[in-house]
Design a protein around this motif. Structure first.
Motif, PDB file in Angstrom:
ATOM      1  N   PHE A   1       4.254   5.260  -4.893  1.00  0.00           N
ATOM      2  CA  PHE A   1       3.297   4.173  -4.742  1.00  0.00           C
ATOM      3  C   PHE A   1       2.361   4.043  -5.940  1.00  0.00           C
ATOM      4  CE2 PHE A   1       4.111   4.423  -0.090  1.00  0.00           C
ATOM      5  CZ  PHE A   1       4.207   3.071   0.203  1.00  0.00           C
ATOM      6  N   ASN A   2       1.938   5.177  -6.516  1.00  0.00           N
ATOM      7  CA  ASN A   2       0.902   5.083  -7.555  1.00  0.00           C
ATOM      8  C   ASN A   2       1.142   5.947  -8.793  1.00  0.00           C
ATOM      9  OD1 ASN A   2       0.380   7.648  -6.606  1.00  0.00           O
ATOM     10  ND2 ASN A   2      -1.750   7.279  -6.046  1.00  0.00           N
TER      11      ASN A   2
ATOM     12  N   GLY B   1       7.516   4.240   0.002  1.00  0.00           N
ATOM     13  CA  GLY B   1       7.244   4.062  -1.422  1.00  0.00           C
ATOM     14  C   GLY B   1       8.450   3.561  -2.186  1.00  0.00           C
TER      15      GLY B   1
ATOM     16  N   PHE C   1       8.641  -0.034  -1.658  1.00  0.00           N
ATOM     17  CA  PHE C   1       7.556  -0.678  -2.389  1.00  0.00           C
ATOM     18  C   PHE C   1       7.920  -0.867  -3.867  1.00  0.00           C
ATOM     19  CE2 PHE C   1       3.713   0.048  -5.011  1.00  0.00           C
ATOM     20  CZ  PHE C   1       2.940  -1.033  -4.622  1.00  0.00           C
TER      21      PHE C   1
ATOM     22  N   THR D   1      -4.693  -1.282   1.281  1.00  0.00           N
ATOM     23  CA  THR D   1      -3.742  -0.997   0.190  1.00  0.00           C
ATOM     24  C   THR D   1      -4.147   0.261  -0.568  1.00  0.00           C
ATOM     25  OG1 THR D   1      -3.291  -3.363  -0.015  1.00  0.00           O
ATOM     26  CG2 THR D   1      -2.637  -1.973  -1.865  1.00  0.00           C
TER      27      THR D   1
ATOM     28  N   LEU E   1      -1.702   3.306  -1.001  1.00  0.00           N
ATOM     29  CA  LEU E   1      -1.209   3.696  -2.327  1.00  0.00           C
ATOM     30  C   LEU E   1      -1.653   5.098  -2.710  1.00  0.00           C
ATOM     31  CD1 LEU E   1      -0.348   0.744  -2.503  1.00  0.00           C
ATOM     32  CD2 LEU E   1      -1.314   0.639  -4.789  1.00  0.00           C
TER      33      LEU E   1
END
Length: 427
Positions: free
Chosen positions: A314-315, A367, A370, A397, A401
């Motif tokens: 995600f990040n 993820g 995503f 969000t 995330l």
């Protein structure tokens, strides 16, 4: 002076003294096991990283007894500033029982050294300039029983032996490859490039994330693939970088160093992100995501951190998961070590992949979906244009995330995120 064989043998060998390796060694040593921590370079040493730590990573540092005060050289941040779609939104880290409400910033060379020294204080034996090569494998069982290494500037050949070995040797993980464990091509991979600039923005108390990267140098503005970050370091410099996923059509085609230069050139001049203010070269590194190397335990070898593809898809955050997986691996090893028979020890060790999947599997599956979506620049732009105008949606969000929820007793957002993670397949 002749070294005794015990100096090169232990209960556990940990290969790599990055965050995952040092955390593993710390918890093993703290539990009373004899641990060898083998690091190929010497501290302090450079690592490509955003240098920004979320509350998730901060929690791990506190648990290891690291002094994270500002007096000890840490810069605290309140949350995340998101820029995109013509909107600039500041989101504070959520207030949770499970995690602190602040993040941290510190350069990786100093950060990694602190973790390694904490492991040494707990009793781990650190060998720097120890370049590990092939695994030592028992011909009868196929189990790893140690590693071959070259030690010091003289590159003296040494064999280290232990019944268990932890691969904490990063994305390329030569040790994993030596045991026949290759990367899964069906899992996402990211690339990060970054550099440092002398800048008046060095004391920013928010981590800054740019969802759109624009090259404004030509006659027409051009949207670049990927996302960018700006983290003030508190020492007169900013860490400026960008990440891109292999789900982007441009992943293999473009020179990411040139993309970073183009993005920096589009920024206000008074920020100082100009070539003459650059304090070091642009460096790049791979971000192995979502369990991209498995199994995480086999034949005496456990994988932690980047070696096991633990980066959050995600990040792009890796440090928190490196440290968490190190603690989880150490817990399993300590329990296995206390078992009376080989069969019982093996039964305990086989739990490790399941523990990882129970902890992250469903969330990482979400993820992966995503990153496929945002690999399409049209979807990414639409999400930035529409989503950023809804603060409540962005609060959700941020929690999603950054993987920041309370597992029990949280708010409605926590329950939704936790519920989705539970029902998603844990592969």
């Amino acid at each position: 002076m002749t070294e005794s064989p015990t100096e090169h043998s232990a209960d556990v060998i940990v290969v790599g003294a990055g965050p995952s390796g040092s955390t593993t060694a710390y918890y093993l040593a703290k539990a009373g096991l004899d641990v060898l921590l083998l690091e190929k370079t010497a501290f302090p040493r450079e690592k490509v990283c955003g240098d920004g730590l979320t509350p998730r990573a901060t929690k791990q540092l506190v648990a290891m007894g690291i002094d994270v005060s500002e007096e000890a050289g840490w810069l605290r941040n309140k949350g995340l500033r998101i820029i995109g779609g013509g909107v600039r939104l500041e989101l504070d880290w959520p207030e949770l029982a499970s995690f602190p409400d602040y993040g941290l910033v510190r350069k990786r060379d100093d950060f990694d050294e602190q973790l390694a020294q904490q492991a040494v204080k707990a009793g781990a034996r650190l060998y720097e300039r120890c370049n590990v090569g092939a695994p030592v494998v028992d011909d009868r069982t196929g189990r790893i029983t140690g590693v071959e290494a070259k030690l010091g500037e003289e590159k003296t050949p040494v064999t280290f032996r232990a019944p268990l070995v932890v691969a904490a040797d990063g994305n390329s993980s030569r040790l994993s490859l030596g045991m026949g464990l290759h990367r899964r091509e069906d899992r996402p991979m990211g690339v990060a490039v970054r550099t440092y600039f002398t800048s008046p923005r060095h004391e920013d108390d928010y981590l800054e994330s740019w969802l759109e990267l624009w090259d404004r140098r030509g006659p027409q503005d051009r949207l670049l693939p990927g996302y960018g970050w700006i983290f003030g370091m508190g020492d007169g410099t900013s860490n400026v970088g960008l990440g891109v996923l292999n789900t982007s059509a441009s992943f293999k085609e473009l020179d990411w160093r040139e993309i970073l230069k183009a993005w920096c050139a589009s920024m206000p001049e008074d920020w100082g992100y100009t070539p003459e203010n650059m304090t070091g070269p642009i460096r790049g590194a791979a971000l192995p995501m979502a369990f991209n190397r498995q199994p995480h335990y086999t034949r005496g070898l456990l994988l932690v951190g980047d070696a096991g593809g633990l980066v959050n898809p995600f990040n792009g955050e890796g440090i928190a998961y490196a440290m968490e997986s190190g603690q989880l691996a150490a817990d399993v090893i300590v329990q296995a070590h206390a078992r009376a028979s080989h069969a019982q020890r093996e039964l305990a060790l086989q739990r490790y992949p399941k523990v990882l999947k129970d902890t992250y599997g469903g969330y990482y599956t979400l993820g992966r979906a995503f990153v496929k979506l945002i690999g399409n620049p049209k979807i990414m732009k639409l999400a930035a244009d529409r989503g950023l105008t809804h603060p409540l949606l962005m609060k959700f969000t941020l929690k999603m995330l950054a993987n920041l929820t309370d597992p029990t007793g949280g708010d409605a957002m926590d329950r939704i995120i936790n519920g989705l993670s539970k029902v998603a397949p844990r592969s």
